[in-house]
Motif scaffolding. Structure first.
Motif, PDB file in Angstrom:
ATOM      1  N   SER A  40       1.402  -1.075  -0.191  1.00  0.00           N
ATOM      2  CA  SER A  40       0.156   0.149   0.233  1.00  0.00           C
ATOM      3  C   SER A  40       0.561   1.136  -0.218  1.00  0.00           C
ATOM      4  CB  SER A  40      -0.770   0.140   0.666  1.00  0.00           C
ATOM      5  OG  SER A  40      -2.079   1.647   1.343  1.00  0.00           O
ATOM      6  N   LEU A  41       0.114   2.471   0.252  1.00  0.00           N
ATOM      7  CA  LEU A  41       1.446   3.388  -0.231  1.00  0.00           C
ATOM      8  C   LEU A  41       1.336   4.073   1.214  1.00  0.00           C
ATOM      9  CD1 LEU A  41      -0.736   5.445  -3.904  1.00  0.00           C
ATOM     10  CD2 LEU A  41       1.873   4.352  -2.804  1.00  0.00           C
ATOM     11  N   VAL A  42       1.613   4.864   1.509  1.00  0.00           N
ATOM     12  CA  VAL A  42       2.178   5.536   3.010  1.00  0.00           C
ATOM     13  C   VAL A  42       1.504   6.539   2.897  1.00  0.00           C
ATOM     14  CG1 VAL A  42       3.700   6.292   4.641  1.00  0.00           C
ATOM     15  CG2 VAL A  42       4.190   3.732   3.538  1.00  0.00           C
ATOM     16  N   PRO A  43       0.507   6.672   3.668  1.00  0.00           N
ATOM     17  CA  PRO A  43      -0.358   8.364   3.740  1.00  0.00           C
ATOM     18  C   PRO A  43       0.644   9.238   4.804  1.00  0.00           C
ATOM     19  CG  PRO A  43      -1.816   6.240   5.384  1.00  0.00           C
ATOM     20  CD  PRO A  43      -0.520   5.933   4.367  1.00  0.00           C
ATOM     21  N   ILE A  44       0.287  10.418   4.273  1.00  0.00           N
ATOM     22  CA  ILE A  44       0.497  11.780   5.050  1.00  0.00           C
ATOM     23  C   ILE A  44      -0.718  12.311   5.183  1.00  0.00           C
ATOM     24  CG2 ILE A  44       2.105  13.330   4.821  1.00  0.00           C
ATOM     25  CD1 ILE A  44       3.976  12.289   3.035  1.00  0.00           C
ATOM     26  N   ARG A  45      -1.500  12.864   6.181  1.00  0.00           N
ATOM     27  CA  ARG A  45      -2.666  13.165   7.305  1.00  0.00           C
ATOM     28  C   ARG A  45      -2.328  15.021   7.160  1.00  0.00           C
ATOM     29  NH1 ARG A  45      -6.607   9.082   5.865  1.00  0.00           N
ATOM     30  NH2 ARG A  45      -5.468   6.842   6.573  1.00  0.00           N
ATOM     31  N   ASN A  46      -3.218  15.167   7.047  1.00  0.00           N
ATOM     32  CA  ASN A  46      -2.946  16.945   7.549  1.00  0.00           C
ATOM     33  C   ASN A  46      -4.197  17.272   8.723  1.00  0.00           C
ATOM     34  OD1 ASN A  46      -6.168  16.306   7.666  1.00  0.00           O
ATOM     35  ND2 ASN A  46      -5.832  18.025   5.166  1.00  0.00           N
ATOM     36  N   ASP A  47      -4.185  17.896   9.613  1.00  0.00           N
ATOM     37  CA  ASP A  47      -4.408  17.963  10.920  1.00  0.00           C
ATOM     38  C   ASP A  47      -6.169  17.189  11.161  1.00  0.00           C
ATOM     39  OD1 ASP A  47      -2.294  18.699  11.739  1.00  0.00           O
ATOM     40  OD2 ASP A  47      -2.877  21.007  11.831  1.00  0.00           O
ATOM     41  N   ASN A  48      -6.985  17.359  10.057  1.00  0.00           N
ATOM     42  CA  ASN A  48      -8.321  16.330   9.863  1.00  0.00           C
ATOM     43  C   ASN A  48      -7.939  15.235   9.432  1.00  0.00           C
ATOM     44  OD1 ASN A  48      -9.144  19.452  10.894  1.00  0.00           O
ATOM     45  ND2 ASN A  48      -9.456  20.360   8.603  1.00  0.00           N
ATOM     46  N   GLY A  49      -6.413  15.367   9.558  1.00  0.00           N
ATOM     47  CA  GLY A  49      -7.282  13.386   9.363  1.00  0.00           C
ATOM     48  C   GLY A  49      -7.576  13.356   7.616  1.00  0.00           C
ATOM     49  N   ASN A  50      -7.379  13.893   6.437  1.00  0.00           N
ATOM     50  CA  ASN A  50      -7.219  13.865   5.454  1.00  0.00           C
ATOM     51  C   ASN A  50      -5.863  13.656   4.646  1.00  0.00           C
ATOM     52  OD1 ASN A  50     -10.176  14.449   5.544  1.00  0.00           O
ATOM     53  ND2 ASN A  50      -9.635  16.325   5.364  1.00  0.00           N
ATOM     54  N   VAL A  51      -5.872  12.869   3.795  1.00  0.00           N
ATOM     55  CA  VAL A  51      -5.075  12.286   3.622  1.00  0.00           C
ATOM     56  C   VAL A  51      -4.389  13.482   2.277  1.00  0.00           C
ATOM     57  CG1 VAL A  51      -3.189  10.526   1.543  1.00  0.00           C
ATOM     58  CG2 VAL A  51      -5.200   9.993   3.267  1.00  0.00           C
ATOM     59  N   ILE A  52      -2.891  13.566   2.317  1.00  0.00           N
ATOM     60  CA  ILE A  52      -2.862  14.961   1.927  1.00  0.00           C
ATOM     61  C   ILE A  52      -1.357  14.645   0.291  1.00  0.00           C
ATOM     62  CG2 ILE A  52      -3.694  17.070   2.867  1.00  0.00           C
ATOM     63  CD1 ILE A  52      -0.719  16.798   3.706  1.00  0.00           C
ATOM     64  N   LYS A  53      -1.441  13.027   0.565  1.00  0.00           N
ATOM     65  CA  LYS A  53       0.342  13.429  -0.143  1.00  0.00           C
ATOM     66  C   LYS A  53       0.192  11.754   0.038  1.00  0.00           C
ATOM     67  CE  LYS A  53       4.562  14.298  -1.911  1.00  0.00           C
ATOM     68  NZ  LYS A  53       5.613  16.174  -1.331  1.00  0.00           N
ATOM     69  N   HIS A  54       0.945  10.811  -0.921  1.00  0.00           N
ATOM     70  CA  HIS A  54       1.240   9.516  -0.456  1.00  0.00           C
ATOM     71  C   HIS A  54       3.146  10.237  -0.209  1.00  0.00           C
ATOM     72  CE1 HIS A  54      -2.775   8.704  -1.772  1.00  0.00           C
ATOM     73  NE2 HIS A  54      -1.983   9.142  -3.274  1.00  0.00           N
ATOM     74  N   GLY A  55       3.701   8.634   0.986  1.00  0.00           N
ATOM     75  CA  GLY A  55       4.772   9.140   0.980  1.00  0.00           C
ATOM     76  C   GLY A  55       5.486   7.738   1.301  1.00  0.00           C
ATOM     77  N   GLY A  56       5.084   7.222   0.113  1.00  0.00           N
ATOM     78  CA  GLY A  56       6.740   5.939  -0.002  1.00  0.00           C
ATOM     79  C   GLY A  56       5.649   4.593   0.087  1.00  0.00           C
ATOM     80  N   VAL A  57       6.111   3.531  -0.268  1.00  0.00           N
ATOM     81  CA  VAL A  57       5.620   2.082  -0.308  1.00  0.00           C
ATOM     82  C   VAL A  57       5.338   0.845   0.683  1.00  0.00           C
ATOM     83  CG1 VAL A  57       5.203  -0.055  -1.861  1.00  0.00           C
ATOM     84  CG2 VAL A  57       5.768   2.308  -2.914  1.00  0.00           C
ATOM     85  N   ARG A  58       4.537   0.755   1.502  1.00  0.00           N
ATOM     86  CA  ARG A  58       4.652  -0.625   2.826  1.00  0.00           C
ATOM     87  C   ARG A  58       4.072  -1.752   2.422  1.00  0.00           C
ATOM     88  NH1 ARG A  58       0.409   2.998   6.661  1.00  0.00           N
ATOM     89  NH2 ARG A  58      -1.025   2.611   5.542  1.00  0.00           N
ATOM     90  N   LEU A  59       4.005  -3.029   3.193  1.00  0.00           N
ATOM     91  CA  LEU A  59       4.289  -4.097   3.032  1.00  0.00           C
ATOM     92  C   LEU A  59       3.594  -4.150   4.653  1.00  0.00           C
ATOM     93  CD1 LEU A  59       6.924  -5.491   1.418  1.00  0.00           C
ATOM     94  CD2 LEU A  59       4.833  -5.447   0.795  1.00  0.00           C
ATOM     95  N   ALA A  60       2.392  -5.355   4.306  1.00  0.00           N
ATOM     96  CA  ALA A  60       2.282  -6.445   5.163  1.00  0.00           C
ATOM     97  C   ALA A  60       1.720  -7.431   4.434  1.00  0.00           C
ATOM     98  CB  ALA A  60       0.324  -5.215   6.262  1.00  0.00           C
ATOM     99  N   PRO A  61       1.819  -8.053   5.688  1.00  0.00           N
ATOM    100  CA  PRO A  61       1.050  -9.980   5.860  1.00  0.00           C
ATOM    101  C   PRO A  61      -0.145  -9.728   5.959  1.00  0.00           C
ATOM    102  CG  PRO A  61       2.638  -9.377   7.670  1.00  0.00           C
ATOM    103  CD  PRO A  61       2.333  -8.910   7.099  1.00  0.00           C
ATOM    104  N   PHE A  62      -0.791 -11.326   4.598  1.00  0.00           N
ATOM    105  CA  PHE A  62      -2.494 -11.293   5.458  1.00  0.00           C
ATOM    106  C   PHE A  62      -2.701 -12.833   4.865  1.00  0.00           C
ATOM    107  CE2 PHE A  62      -1.970 -11.301   0.555  1.00  0.00           C
ATOM    108  CZ  PHE A  62      -2.768 -12.173   0.283  1.00  0.00           C
ATOM    109  N   ASN A  63      -3.286 -13.303   5.953  1.00  0.00           N
ATOM    110  CA  ASN A  63      -3.619 -14.246   5.578  1.00  0.00           C
ATOM    111  C   ASN A  63      -5.441 -14.513   5.109  1.00  0.00           C
ATOM    112  OD1 ASN A  63      -1.248 -15.650   7.052  1.00  0.00           O
ATOM    113  ND2 ASN A  63      -2.572 -15.223   9.119  1.00  0.00           N
ATOM    114  N   TRP A  64      -5.868 -15.780   4.899  1.00  0.00           N
ATOM    115  CA  TRP A  64      -6.502 -16.066   3.992  1.00  0.00           C
ATOM    116  C   TRP A  64      -8.210 -16.820   4.603  1.00  0.00           C
ATOM    117  CZ3 TRP A  64      -7.507 -13.931  -0.484  1.00  0.00           C
ATOM    118  CH2 TRP A  64      -6.669 -14.084  -1.799  1.00  0.00           C
ATOM    119  N   VAL A  65      -9.041 -16.023   5.488  1.00  0.00           N
ATOM    120  CA  VAL A  65     -10.008 -16.136   6.124  1.00  0.00           C
ATOM    121  C   VAL A  65     -11.578 -16.882   6.443  1.00  0.00           C
ATOM    122  CG1 VAL A  65     -10.896 -15.727   8.736  1.00  0.00           C
ATOM    123  CG2 VAL A  65      -8.512 -15.426   8.214  1.00  0.00           C
ATOM    124  N   TYR A  66     -11.503 -17.975   6.394  1.00  0.00           N
ATOM    125  CA  TYR A  66     -13.191 -18.286   5.538  1.00  0.00           C
ATOM    126  C   TYR A  66     -14.202 -17.752   7.108  1.00  0.00           C
ATOM    127  CZ  TYR A  66     -12.022 -21.573   2.822  1.00  0.00           C
ATOM    128  OH  TYR A  66     -11.226 -22.262   1.536  1.00  0.00           O
TER     129      TYR A  66
END
Length: 305
Positions: free
Chosen positions: A278-304
């Motif tokens: 996913s892109l890395v969100p950069i947010r303003n004081d109101n929590g709105n995304v104003i820019k992308h700050g890079g790329v990040r990773l996370a693991p996920f599982n498949w769940v029924y």
């Protein structure tokens, strides 16, 4: 009631529950924290990373190409080099390409790289500003635009970034497919070779009623096909749709099974482990995304569920 009859009745009672679980697709669930692997490589004050792609080169080490937009040269590609594991140290390797008319691209526009390895060759599809282009590599490090012009699929009446874009190549059965977006649809073309200059007539595999479609990824898992698809670039929401038919993911959210809080996501498989970017969100004081700050990773599982 004897034990044999009770056991039989119990199995009959439980059968619908087991059958229901088997009929439902497993759902991707992010299970651990994110870690960042890349930042914004260009020094222009308003530039930011957006579309990107991970793969392993012939040396067994991970590579990442990112699209940087709003640079002094328009949209460019940058390359990052990793190690043998996704969580090894990453470093900026080079800033590579910008759109050039001599290669069949719109000047200043290259976007959404995606790499698929077939028959020992790395095939990179990417957007060239209203068309889909191709580059190839033997080692997964140095790529050469396929030919001049390098475009595979053209839409010459709409040579703008809002034309056909965000290609994703994969192989299903005996055919190579390119899924891509245009406005509110995800479409697909297929051919018998990944470098073919003749592709089938496009078919629409998914249509949105109320928003755009971006960054489609189609994978197969547990007898299901999954479409990961983002809406607007600032939304940080990726809907996941599941279908037994890779030609039909429905209309709007009819086949949606979950929504992930990610943007411009890639699905990466490393052995038996699954990861999402996913892109890395950069947010303003109101929590709105104003820019992308890079790329990040996370693991996920498949769940029924």
């Amino acid at each position: 009631m004897n034990l044999r009859v009770f056991t039989l009745n119990l199995c009959v009672m439980l059968l619908p529950a087991f059958a229901s679980a088997a009929d439902d697709p497993p759902v991707p669930v992010i299970v651990k924290d994110w870690w960042q692997v890349a930042g914004n490589s260009d020094s222009s004050p308003h530039s930011e990373v957006v579309d990107h792609c991970f793969w392993t080169a012939s040396d067994g080490k991970w590579r990442l190409w990112t699209q940087i937009r709003d640079t002094e040269n328009g949209r460019i590609f940058s390359q990052w080099a990793g190690g043998a594991r996704l969580n090894d140290q990453w470093r900026l390797s080079s800033e590579l390409w910008q759109g050039e008319e001599k290669h069949g691209e719109t000047p200043g526009v290259v976007q959404a790289p995606h790499v698929y390895k077939a028959d020992g060759t790395y095939h990179m599809t990417y957007g060239g500003g209203g068309q889909i282009c191709l580059a190839t590599s033997q080692d997964g490090v140095m790529f050469r635009r396929h030919q001049s012009p390098s475009r595979l699929i053209s839409e010459l009446k709409n040579r703008t970034p809002s034309g056909i874009r965000d290609p994703y190549m994969t192989k299903i059965g005996d055919s190579y497919r390119i899924y891509y977006t245009k406005d509110d649809t995800v479409a697909m073309v297929e051919a018998d070779r990944p470098d073919s200059q003749v592709w089938s007539t496009p078919i629409v595999v998914y249509r949105e009623k109320t928003s755009r479609t971006q960054c489609p990824t189609v994978i197969q898992h547990a007898d299901w096909f999954y479409l990961f698809c983002m809406g607007g670039s600032g939304e940080y929401q990726t809907q996941v749709l599941a279908s037994k038919d890779p030609d039909d993911f429905g209309v709007d959210s009819g086949k949606q099974i979950t929504v992930l809080q990610t943007s411009a996501s890639e699905i990466i498989r490393d052995g038996s482990k699954w990861y999402i970017s996913s892109l890395v969100p950069i947010r303003n004081d109101n929590g709105n995304v104003i820019k992308h700050g890079g790329v990040r990773l996370a693991p996920f599982n498949w769940v029924y569920k």
